[in-house]
Write a protein that holds these residues in place. Structure first.
Motif, short mmCIF file in Angstrom:
data_model
loop_
_atom_site.label_atom_id
_atom_site.label_comp_id
_atom_site.label_asym_id
_atom_site.label_seq_id
_atom_site.Cartn_x
_atom_site.Cartn_y
_atom_site.Cartn_z
N UNK A 281 0.87 -1.18 0.00
CA UNK A 281 0.00 0.00 0.00
C UNK A 281 0.90 1.23 0.00
N UNK A 282 0.61 2.17 -0.89
CA UNK A 282 1.41 3.39 -0.98
C UNK A 282 1.40 4.12 0.36
N UNK A 283 2.54 4.74 0.71
CA UNK A 283 2.69 5.31 2.05
C UNK A 283 3.59 6.53 2.03
N UNK A 284 3.44 7.39 3.04
CA UNK A 284 4.46 8.42 3.26
C UNK A 284 4.89 8.44 4.73
N UNK A 285 4.74 7.29 5.37
CA UNK A 285 5.05 7.14 6.79
C UNK A 285 6.52 6.74 6.93
N UNK A 286 7.31 7.64 7.51
CA UNK A 286 8.77 7.44 7.53
C UNK A 286 9.23 6.08 8.05
N UNK A 287 8.75 5.61 9.22
CA UNK A 287 9.28 4.35 9.74
C UNK A 287 9.10 3.19 8.75
#
Length: 421
Positions: free
Chosen positions: A311-317
């Motif tokens: 799933x596309x994400x922009x969550x750093x961890x």
DNA sequence: TCTGGGGTCCTAGGACCC
DNA sequence: TCTGGGGTCCTAGGACCC
């Protein structure tokens, strides 16, 4: 009519702004890691220094003439750039910020004296921001670009050049080498000169079929623009980026994987921050590592690996975890690495995420988003890296060299310029 | 010893489909 | 001896820019 306003030796002008004693003196600004000369004042060019020269090759000339040298200070340049843009905006009906030091302006109808308008813009920007600019105007972007170049290069224009029409324009285009046209680089110049097309006028006079064959559609557009036919629109709102790259060479070679993992985590944090500022998410990341290809006696390796997210994400961890997996795949032991980078590919709007079985529920997603907003806000206020992920490590040895960096005069209270009166 | 970083667009060619 | 035609999509690489 379109204007291109371009700041003169922009980075050098920014440095001079707070060091007025450097007016009229040779100044250069270095690339990241203090590697190459990337901005030079005319005084520095007159000494024979050139854009792109490695610092160590320019050193003797620099020392012999007392050239003032600065590491690049993008915090300062970005802030001064936004002031220039704000001033320009008051003159334009439409405007496109093309780069950190260049903007295209389109004027409302009814302007009668473009020459006068150009001079007013130049004077006002200087007065409001302290940055000197040149103004070029023409009916298309390519002609405005060219007018700007001439405004800068030919002293008779005094920094403002309006592209004339008819016979006068022909004469000017005949006097300009084809390689000086925006979009015609060294390869295309060679291709054109092989068929006898040497001047801007020669290119304008080529038929469309020929330009398309020799230069492809982009070249055909440039030729049309030279004839005064507009093919390139002013883009007021920059479209969201399709790719984001964060890469840097190291102050000191990296040889062990745990250290490289810190590099990758740091670069990924930065890339993810850029992505969140754009309001996008990624579903594919790529990591690359390289040895120093200038050091031909050293064994060379350059590796790269990609990882696709469900799933596309922009969550750093999450992105950092993925980037460390990619590093595992492209790392080879036993080399002296000089550079690494992370790429975020296939970016989409954060509001239009394709879900899968592993997609988080809305509550969990909202928590992540809030955490990232908080992180970005703190770093914006307190300076980049104020809060980082533990994986990025502390006080790394590979951090880039910036030995001659000026203070952040305009964005940090503690670094304000002091004046004795 | 020391050689930057970050983008875009276009084309050709391969993989794949019916 | 004979081996189609016409698409799309993706990727790598080349060119350009500041």
């Amino acid at each position: 009519m379109i204007a291109l306003v371009d700041c003169n030796s922009f980075y050098c002008s920014c440095e001079r702004l707070f060091r007025p004693e450097l007016a009229g003196k040779p100044v250069v600004v270095l690339s990241n890691n203090d590697g190459c000369l990337i901005a030079l004042t005319p005084e520095a060019k007159a000494l024979g220094l050139e854009m792109g020269t490695p610092l160590f090759k320019a050193r003797s000339l620099i020392e012999a003439h007392g050239v003032e040298v600065f590491s690049s200070n993008y915090t300062l340049y970005a802030d001064l750039s936004s002031r220039v843009v704000a001033t320009l905006r008051t003159f334009a009906e439409e405007m496109e910020t093309y780069s950190i030091d260049e903007s295209f302006l389109k004027f409302s109808p009814g302007v009668t004296d473009y020459e006068k308008l150009g001079r007013t813009i130049k004077k006002t920007v200087k007065q409001h921001t302290g940055i000197p600019v040149c103004v070029g105007m023409g009916p298309t972007k390519v002609l405005a670009k060219l007018a700007n170049r001439l405004a800068k290069k030919r002293p008779e224009y005094g920094g403002v050049m309006i592209m004339p029409e008819g016979r006068e324009r022909e004469e000017i285009l005949r006097s300009v080498e084809v390689g000086a046209i925006w979009g015609i680089g060294s390869q295309l110049t060679a291709r054109l000169s092989a068929i006898g097309c040497l001047s801007a006028w020669d290119l304008a006079a080529m038929n469309e079929e020929a330009t398309r064959r020799v230069l492809s559609v982009t070249g055909a557009r440039i030729a049309a623009e030279l004839r005064g036919i507009s093919c390139l629109e002013i883009e007021e709102i920059a479209p969201a980026k399709r790719n984001i790259v964060t890469s840097k060479s190291f102050g000191q070679a990296v040889t062990c994987k745990t250290e490289m993992a810190e590099v990758v985590a740091t670069y990924m944090s930065r890339a993810a921050e850029k992505m969140r500022a754009e309001g996008t998410v990624t579903s594919c990341i790529r990591v690359f590592v390289e040895t120093n290809h200038f050091q031909s006696k050293d064994p060379q390796w350059s590796g790269a690996a990609s990882v696709t997210l469900d799933t596309a994400s922009n969550y750093s961890p999450e992105l950092i975890t993925a980037s460390l997996r990619a590093l595992e795949a492209c790392w080879r032991e036993g080399y002296r690495y000089k550079k690494a980078g992370v790429m975020l590919l296939d970016l989409h709007d954060a509001g239009a995420v394709q879900t899968s079985f592993t997609t988080l529920g809305p509550e969990q997603q909202a928590k992540r988003d809030a955490a990232m907003r908080m992180l970005d806000a703190v770093n914006k206020q307190h300076g980049r890296g104020a809060v980082t992920v533990a994986a990025a490590g502390l006080a790394p040895a590979w951090r880039m060299r910036r030995e001659k960096c000026s203070p952040r005069y305009t964005t940090r209270w503690s670094e304000l310029r002091e004046v004795k009166a």
